[in-house]
Design a protein around this motif. Sequence first.
Motif, PDB file in Angstrom:
ATOM      1  N   GLN A 256      -2.458  11.880  -5.383  1.00 40.84           N
ATOM      2  CA  GLN A 256      -1.874  12.105  -4.073  1.00 40.84           C
ATOM      3  C   GLN A 256      -0.364  11.903  -4.138  1.00 40.84           C
ATOM      4  OE1 GLN A 256      -3.970   9.129  -1.825  1.00 40.84           O
ATOM      5  NE2 GLN A 256      -5.619  10.534  -1.268  1.00 40.84           N
ATOM      6  N   ASP A 257       0.340  12.438  -3.150  1.00 38.76           N
ATOM      7  CA  ASP A 257       1.773  12.183  -3.060  1.00 38.76           C
ATOM      8  C   ASP A 257       2.014  10.686  -2.934  1.00 38.76           C
ATOM      9  OD1 ASP A 257       2.232  14.883  -3.126  1.00 38.76           O
ATOM     10  OD2 ASP A 257       2.329  15.092  -0.933  1.00 38.76           O
ATOM     11  N   SER A 258       3.158  10.246  -3.431  1.00 34.73           N
ATOM     12  CA  SER A 258       3.440   8.815  -3.422  1.00 34.73           C
ATOM     13  C   SER A 258       3.439   8.233  -2.015  1.00 34.73           C
ATOM     14  CB  SER A 258       4.796   8.548  -4.092  1.00 34.73           C
ATOM     15  OG  SER A 258       5.833   9.240  -3.407  1.00 34.73           O
ATOM     16  N   GLN A 259       3.792   9.038  -1.000  1.00 33.86           N
ATOM     17  CA  GLN A 259       3.825   8.527   0.354  1.00 33.86           C
ATOM     18  C   GLN A 259       2.443   8.101   0.840  1.00 33.86           C
ATOM     19  OE1 GLN A 259       5.075  11.296  -0.845  1.00 33.86           O
ATOM     20  NE2 GLN A 259       6.762  12.103   0.368  1.00 33.86           N
ATOM     21  N   GLU A 260       1.402   8.689   0.230  1.00 32.04           N
ATOM     22  CA  GLU A 260       0.053   8.406   0.698  1.00 32.04           C
ATOM     23  C   GLU A 260      -0.542   7.156   0.055  1.00 32.04           C
ATOM     24  OE1 GLU A 260      -2.464  11.806   0.395  1.00 32.04           O
ATOM     25  OE2 GLU A 260      -0.916  13.176   1.075  1.00 32.04           O
ATOM     26  N   ALA A 261       0.118   6.607  -0.979  1.00 28.13           N
ATOM     27  CA  ALA A 261      -0.392   5.418  -1.637  1.00 28.13           C
ATOM     28  C   ALA A 261      -0.040   4.191  -0.790  1.00 28.13           C
ATOM     29  CB  ALA A 261       0.216   5.291  -3.024  1.00 28.13           C
ATOM     30  N   SER A 262      -1.049   3.447  -0.361  1.00 30.14           N
ATOM     31  CA  SER A 262      -0.810   2.299   0.508  1.00 30.14           C
ATOM     32  C   SER A 262      -0.494   1.052  -0.310  1.00 30.14           C
ATOM     33  CB  SER A 262      -2.048   2.032   1.371  1.00 30.14           C
ATOM     34  OG  SER A 262      -3.116   1.576   0.563  1.00 30.14           O
ATOM     35  N   GLU A 263       0.120   0.072   0.358  1.00 29.48           N
ATOM     36  CA  GLU A 263       0.407  -1.192  -0.307  1.00 29.48           C
ATOM     37  C   GLU A 263      -0.885  -1.900  -0.706  1.00 29.48           C
ATOM     38  OE1 GLU A 263       3.002  -3.684   1.888  1.00 29.48           O
ATOM     39  OE2 GLU A 263       4.615  -2.203   2.021  1.00 29.48           O
ATOM     40  N   GLU A 264      -1.927  -1.720   0.103  1.00 28.92           N
ATOM     41  CA  GLU A 264      -3.209  -2.353  -0.208  1.00 28.92           C
ATOM     42  C   GLU A 264      -3.788  -1.777  -1.503  1.00 28.92           C
ATOM     43  OE1 GLU A 264      -2.362  -1.146   2.696  1.00 28.92           O
ATOM     44  OE2 GLU A 264      -2.282  -2.919   3.990  1.00 28.92           O
ATOM     45  N   ASP A 265      -3.682  -0.432  -1.654  1.00 28.47           N
ATOM     46  CA  ASP A 265      -4.155   0.191  -2.887  1.00 28.47           C
ATOM     47  C   ASP A 265      -3.363  -0.312  -4.079  1.00 28.47           C
ATOM     48  OD1 ASP A 265      -6.052   1.668  -1.561  1.00 28.47           O
ATOM     49  OD2 ASP A 265      -4.792   3.451  -1.375  1.00 28.47           O
ATOM     50  N   ALA A 266      -2.040  -0.373  -3.920  1.00 29.44           N
ATOM     51  CA  ALA A 266      -1.183  -0.815  -5.013  1.00 29.44           C
ATOM     52  C   ALA A 266      -1.500  -2.259  -5.406  1.00 29.44           C
ATOM     53  CB  ALA A 266       0.279  -0.680  -4.611  1.00 29.44           C
ATOM     54  N   GLU A 267      -1.730  -3.112  -4.398  1.00 30.53           N
ATOM     55  CA  GLU A 267      -2.031  -4.509  -4.690  1.00 30.53           C
ATOM     56  C   GLU A 267      -3.339  -4.646  -5.461  1.00 30.53           C
ATOM     57  OE1 GLU A 267      -2.985  -8.579  -2.167  1.00 30.53           O
ATOM     58  OE2 GLU A 267      -1.428  -7.189  -1.433  1.00 30.53           O
ATOM     59  N   GLU A 268      -4.350  -3.866  -5.062  1.00 33.99           N
ATOM     60  CA  GLU A 268      -5.634  -3.930  -5.753  1.00 33.99           C
ATOM     61  C   GLU A 268      -5.499  -3.433  -7.190  1.00 33.99           C
ATOM     62  OE1 GLU A 268      -9.430  -4.678  -6.745  1.00 33.99           O
ATOM     63  OE2 GLU A 268      -8.333  -5.358  -4.967  1.00 33.99           O
ATOM     64  N   LEU A 269      -4.749  -2.353  -7.375  1.00 32.28           N
ATOM     65  CA  LEU A 269      -4.530  -1.829  -8.724  1.00 32.28           C
ATOM     66  C   LEU A 269      -3.786  -2.849  -9.586  1.00 32.28           C
ATOM     67  CD1 LEU A 269      -3.562   1.860  -7.888  1.00 32.28           C
ATOM     68  CD2 LEU A 269      -5.641   1.093  -9.045  1.00 32.28           C
ATOM     69  N   LEU A 270      -2.811  -3.539  -8.993  1.00 31.89           N
ATOM     70  CA  LEU A 270      -2.072  -4.558  -9.735  1.00 31.89           C
ATOM     71  C   LEU A 270      -2.980  -5.717 -10.144  1.00 31.89           C
ATOM     72  CD1 LEU A 270       1.355  -4.775  -7.862  1.00 31.89           C
ATOM     73  CD2 LEU A 270       1.010  -4.140 -10.255  1.00 31.89           C
ATOM     74  N   ARG A 271      -3.834  -6.140  -9.212  1.00 28.42           N
ATOM     75  CA  ARG A 271      -4.749  -7.234  -9.532  1.00 28.42           C
ATOM     76  C   ARG A 271      -5.620  -6.873 -10.744  1.00 28.42           C
ATOM     77  NH1 ARG A 271      -4.908 -11.179  -5.676  1.00 28.42           N
ATOM     78  NH2 ARG A 271      -4.140 -10.628  -3.581  1.00 28.42           N
ATOM     79  N   GLN A 272      -6.116  -5.640 -10.756  1.00 30.07           N
ATOM     80  CA  GLN A 272      -6.954  -5.207 -11.878  1.00 30.07           C
ATOM     81  C   GLN A 272      -6.148  -5.143 -13.167  1.00 30.07           C
ATOM     82  OE1 GLN A 272     -10.148  -4.778 -11.815  1.00 30.07           O
ATOM     83  NE2 GLN A 272     -10.487  -4.937  -9.598  1.00 30.07           N
ATOM     84  N   ALA A 273      -4.943  -4.590 -13.083  1.00 27.41           N
ATOM     85  CA  ALA A 273      -4.113  -4.444 -14.280  1.00 27.41           C
ATOM     86  C   ALA A 273      -3.706  -5.783 -14.863  1.00 27.41           C
ATOM     87  CB  ALA A 273      -2.881  -3.594 -13.960  1.00 27.41           C
TER      88      ALA A 273
END
Length: 309
Positions: A256-273
């Motif tokens: 998706q376009d970067s504008q559609e990526a939410s902070e919640e999604d980013a936080e979850e991805l960071l936790r996994q990484a």
Amino acid sequence: MTKGIAGTGAGTDQPATRRFIIGEHDFSAPRLEAGLYIVATPIGNLGDITVRALETLAASAVIACEDTRATGTLTHRFGLKTPLMPYHEHNADKQRPKILAALEKGEAVALVSDAGTPLVSDPGYRLVRDVLEAGHKVVPIPGASAPLAGLVGSGLPSDTVLFAGFLPQKGGPKKTRLAELGAIPATVILFESPRRLGATLATMSEIMGPAREAVVARELTKRFETFERGTLAELAEKFAGDPPKGEIVILVGPPQDSQEASEEDAEELLRQALTEMPVSAAAKQVAKQTGLDRNALYKLALDLKSDGN
């Protein structure tokens, strides 16, 4: 049975090894120039074979194939008498000189896989390289292809496409590869085994994003062909139970376009990484996945790491 058709040169003096049958009709095959012919065969429905493929298989001196039993089903269906030679990754070093010798004698050799287009996710390219280096002709005979069949039936964007073959089986390399693929602005096409499908979709949802649009194509061109469409999260849930039967192609739409990526999604991805890599690498990976600012993600990752400790 009809013995030949107008315009083919068929006749009673035509060698049996240069003939093929479609339905009740018997056809002759024109002679071939010396060379290696890369022949696509059906991925399920035998009716998808092309006339040119049948002519090539009939006129070749030998058919090099992965499994003589699988190819034998095809040759029997169409009355092909061409000898079969097993050629696969386990005997390639032994068989490759025989193929090169046949080409040196001016013969035509056909190369097929068990299904679909040879060299697509198989090691046949090594033979092609050797044949070319020896100065011989290589001729593609196009036809059925599972990645293309899945793509055109998926409903996903087809202007930019990446075929990635099979993923690594181990968790770490698999996640790293998915993170790389997830950042590419293209529809990604993958092969997967039925028994690993559920786990792979769950990992894809985790790494590439649960809302990413995807399709699971199963048993393409066969009687029970299905296309399951949804997000990666939905498909992971659907295939979490007993593995399905049949050949599997996974297609994942562009990010998706970067504008559609939410902070919640980013936080979850960071936790996994962060469970597998240091802060800087985690921020870099999630920045690729989401298009969000890497520095901002780095600061968030530091906070998450601190909270975790």
